[in-house]
Design an enzyme around this catalytic site. Sequence first.
Site, mmCIF file in Angstrom:
data_model
loop_
_atom_site.group_PDB
_atom_site.id
_atom_site.type_symbol
_atom_site.label_atom_id
_atom_site.label_comp_id
_atom_site.label_asym_id
_atom_site.label_seq_id
_atom_site.Cartn_x
_atom_site.Cartn_y
_atom_site.Cartn_z
ATOM 1 C CG HIS A 1 1.706 -3.873 2.465
ATOM 2 N ND1 HIS A 1 0.779 -2.874 2.276
ATOM 3 C CD2 HIS A 1 1.969 -3.871 3.787
ATOM 4 C CE1 HIS A 1 0.509 -2.300 3.433
ATOM 5 N NE2 HIS A 1 1.220 -2.890 4.377
ATOM 6 C CG ASP B 1 -1.307 -2.723 -0.357
ATOM 7 O OD1 ASP B 1 -0.976 -3.919 -0.461
ATOM 8 O OD2 ASP B 1 -0.877 -1.979 0.538
ATOM 9 C CB SER C 1 -0.760 -2.819 6.975
ATOM 10 O OG SER C 1 0.008 -1.695 6.670
#
Length: 488
Positions: free
Chosen positions: A122, A152, A225
């Site tokens: 993402h 992911d 992230s």
Amino acid sequence: MTLQAPRFFPQPGAAVRTAAAALVGLSLVLGAPQGAEAQSRPDSFASLAEQVSPSVVNITTATMVETSTGPGPMVPEGSPFEDFFRDFLDRNGPDGRPPRRSSALGSGFVISEDGFIVTNNHVIEQADEITIEFFSGEELEAEVIGTDPNTDLALLKVEADEPLPFVPWGDSDAARVGDWVMAMGNPLGQGFSVSAGIVSARGRALSGSYDDYIQTDAAINRGNSGGPLFNMDGEVIGVNTAILSPNGGSIGIGFAMSSRVAQNVIDQLQRYGETRRGWLGVRIQDVTDDLAEGLGLEEARGALVTDVPEGPAMEAGIESGDVILNFDGRDVEDTRSLVRQVGNTDVGKTVRVIVFRNGETETLRVTLGRREEAEAMPAAAPATEPEAPAQSEVLGMTLSAVTPDLAEDLGVPEDAAGIVVAEVDPASEAYEKGLRVGDLITEAGQQTVATVAEFEDRMEEAREAGRKSLLLLVRRNGEPRFVALSLE
């Protein structure tokens, strides 16, 4: 509380970039843990941070975003302004404003000296440009090697003039609840930053079939992230991915995809540019206590096969109603463990599968297909058979054959094989276990039923065999599942 990915942080107009790591100091309050296997509480994380910092990167992405999707101005055909407006709209878009460039930030880490970098999918999804900033301040453009939305994860590549410092993978299975860990990344666009905490829990599942998250209280925020979660040996045991938060900020509940899953995915992306997961070709559900009793299993474990479409399992002889107890030499605890085991097995490998069937175990050999190819194929319509009309009230349900009128009223295919649930008593066990009007019962007692009379015969056979419950195979919108209803 909401579960959300830290994701990338929208880049502010003047993002603060600092080359120094922000270290979280921890004072000694308690004495050293007792026992040879206990992990010592560190006086400082400074040495570890200095060791791994050169391998952790900030990631900046740029994406062109349309400013509007509304209709453009109307210009009469033949107007002297027609050519002017056409040229203007070609340059600037239908609303007269040009597309704008959107920037965002995330984190990542280098896993090889030739420039392979791991991050979250993402972080770089739909990005037109990806820039990698190293701890030294050097910036390089990156290309996407491969992505896996299911976990992911994404793999990037940069070209550097000299070998790059990198960090090794660690064994996430060896991490114990209570072990110290350190997270590093680019939280809230503030530049390289370090936070520390412990492993709060292991084996967390969020929403994916292959989830195996490490939960930690090390501070993870937006922009973290894709960053690494280190053990005290400087090995990556997780990829920081998500947080549980009511307001978007860290409250001490963060999740990192375990290195056991991540390393396998990244290896495939590096070799093939895509994932290649094993595919068994079955629909499955967990074995509950009442299902175990209905099946004659001594304990509730394994994965109950609800449907076997055309594929490897069908070719090997696996049948609906089988309970898969062991796959490729490893016991199967539940459906989640089977999905992970199959997905992590090489495509084309022939494995031994032990199933429980009709009170006995059987060993079958299955050659696995590839999940990605199977998912790309349209699902085959289930085979159906006609049946004779009949109706009866049993086990809190009104069961009926599939007549044309009933099929139209309940939305059931006229040629559906089985018996349809026409009514369900809201106070019944059947209702409590999820049976609803329009459900199609195709098996009772692990035998097919085409009429209500056959259903009642299966009930009598189960009672005579000393069963306390009757196992039903129920289909709703084509999706099968097993339900066990008490006969007492």
